[in-house]
Enzyme design. Structure first.
Site, PDB file in Angstrom:
ATOM      1  N   LYS A   9      18.614  28.260  -3.153  1.00 16.07           N
ATOM      2  CA  LYS A   9      19.281  29.464  -3.679  1.00 16.07           C
ATOM      3  C   LYS A   9      18.688  29.862  -5.042  1.00 16.07           C
ATOM      4  O   LYS A   9      18.408  31.036  -5.301  1.00 16.07           O
ATOM      5  CB  LYS A   9      20.781  29.185  -3.813  1.00 16.07           C
ATOM      6  CG  LYS A   9      21.570  30.227  -4.560  1.00 16.07           C
ATOM      7  CD  LYS A   9      21.770  31.493  -3.777  1.00 16.07           C
ATOM      8  CE  LYS A   9      22.407  32.572  -4.646  1.00 16.07           C
ATOM      9  NZ  LYS A   9      22.615  33.823  -3.936  1.00 16.07           N
TER      10      LYS A   9
ATOM     11  N   CYS B  60      23.446  37.360 -10.472  1.00 19.62           N
ATOM     12  CA  CYS B  60      22.645  36.364  -9.747  1.00 19.62           C
ATOM     13  C   CYS B  60      21.238  36.231 -10.327  1.00 19.62           C
ATOM     14  O   CYS B  60      20.902  35.212 -10.917  1.00 19.62           O
ATOM     15  CB  CYS B  60      22.557  36.740  -8.269  1.00 19.62           C
ATOM     16  SG  CYS B  60      24.105  36.485  -7.386  1.00 19.62           S
TER      17      CYS B  60
END
Ligand code: NAD
Length: 408
Positions: free
Chosen positions: A212, A266
């Site tokens: 991720k 993010c």
């Protein structure tokens, strides 16, 4: 109701609530937990507290059928899922890299909260974006709280959905799943295969965590390259858009578009998780972060110089319109937004008005409609390529377009 698998989801935000609502419509009995009473009350009325297309329909039907119930306290379940925030520590800095330090306290709190409800055979899932080693750390928290982790399953599966498309992407995206051991990986993959139509890819917990962070760092590094080019081209008097178009005609080159920086919760956050744990070895990831942050400061300096020149040439202080505050086009999300940072910095020194078609007001900034800004400002600084800024009729204004919205 009796045969339904029970799942308890910790954190009813942008990730936890859509997941809860989807599973509740897919034959799971869902117990949603949050620390915010207002969130609990809203969900239990069958309503939502966040903006996400289709989510309201899913929540409404799940609550109405009784398959989704929200509460401040967890409950006994077959599966526990943790989807709480992973921000930075506000008051700490990594002294080796002079970078922010990830805060996993929310994960620790949520893990401790489920301890009284865990039974042998349970599956514990971490979905929060996490520094490498967090799933192992979670196992240690459980062990220290007296849980025998040899007869439960613990795994990480990072969420990679795109806000605005969450309900579809929860089902369609491929998923990376990594357990603290093979049995945990298998058990977690089995669970995701009950609702994911994309491929469920099995690995270790550490690799899943790093996957991720890698995905978001890849984007950050590539955008940094484009942003650096835009700064170099400005010095060289070269049109960066033309340069990138020409370079991308090479069969193996694909340069992204520059902008006024990189924002959001993010891409502008997760690469720091790698930097923090790399003891100075994540040089490119770190430099990309700093380059993208620098791009916003560079824009501030450019606009200040434009304003100074305008004042010299016209013998009056210019009105500067900052066009867009969000971190990307056509949304109202201001988290870590470079456009907001630029506007606030300019507002300290210049006569600034701001335009953000997706929000009503913002403390400390004078928000106006985009047509008013186009009429009254002397300098228009385009920061976000919102659809409202395309094809504007602009006459006799100085323009600084960081996102290629005027000719895009
Ligand atoms: N939003 C996204 O698009 C996205 C995409 C991929 C990954 N993620 C990651 O998923 C995680 C969750 O993100 P989000 O956007 O859903 O956050 P969010 O802030 O929208 O929601 C988190 C929720 O958790 C609650 N909470 C905090 N501590 C709690 C606790 N101890 N027990 C129960 N609830 C608690 C908060 O009140 C909040 O409602 C983060 O790690 C984020 O980086 C988010």
């Amino acid at each position: 109701m009796k045969n339904k698998k029970k799942i308890c989801i910790m954190g009813m935000g942008y990730i936890g609530l859509p997941t809860a609502a989807l599973l509740a419509n897919r034959d799971y009995q869902v117990h949603g937990v949050d620390i915010n009473q207002h969130t609990i009350d809203t969900i239990n009325r069958g309503e939502i507290h966040i903006v996400e297309p289709e989510l309201d329909t899913f929540v409404h039907s799940a609550v109405k059928s009784g398959s989704l119930v929200a509460n401040i306290e967890p409950a006994e379940s077959d599966i526990f899922m943790i989807a709480v925030p992973t921000p930075f520590h506000a008051d700490k800095i990594n002294e080796i890299t002079n970078s922010p330090i990830p805060n996993v306290d929310y994960i620790v709190d949520a893990t401790k909260k489920i301890v009284p409800y865990i039974k042998p055979g349970n599956l514990i899932l971490l979905e929060s974006t996490s520094p490498v080693g967090t799933t192992d750390m979670m196992s240690n928290v459980l062990k220290n709280e007296g849980i025998d982790i040899s007869n439960i399953f613990i795994a990480h599966s990072p969420e990679r959905v795109l806000p605005g498309h969450i309900m579809r992407e929860l089902i369609e995206n491929d998923r990376v799943v990594g357990g603290i051991n093979d049995a945990s990986t298998l058990k977690a993959a089995e669970f995701y295969r009950t609702f994911v139509e994309g491929e469920v890819l099995e690995t270790t917990a550490n690799t899943a965590e790093m996957a991720k962070l890698t995905e978001n760092s890849f984007r950050d590094v590539n955008i940094a390259f484009a942003n650096e080019l835009s700064i170099l081209c400005d010095d060289m008097n070269i049109d960066v858009k033309e340069l990138i178009l020409l370079s991308n005609r090479h069969p193996r080159v694909n340069i992204l578009n520059p902008g006024c920086g990189v924002g959001g919760h993010c891409i502008s956050v997760d690469p720091w998780f790698i930097v923090d744990s790399a003891n100075g070895k994540a040089k490119m990831v770190e430099q990309a972060r700093r380059t993208n942050d620098y791009k916003a400061d560079w824009v501030v300096e450019k606009v200040k110089n434009m304003a100074l020149q305008f004042e010299r040439d016209n013998n009056k202080v210019p009105k500067v319109a900052c066009m867009g505050l969000a971190f990307k086009p056509d949304i109202d999300d201001l988290r870590e937004s470079p456009a907001l940072h630029i506007t606030q910095e300019l507002n300290k020194k210049l006569d600034v008005i701001a335009v953000e078609p997706n929000i009503q007001d913002f403390q400390g900034l004078k928000l106006v409609r985009y047509d008013d800004a186009c009429n009254s400002a002397d300098i228009l600084v385009f920061l976000v390529a919102h659809k409202q800024f395309k094809n504007l009729d602009i006459v006799n204004k100085q323009i600084f377009d960081t996102c290629d919205v005027i000719n895009g």
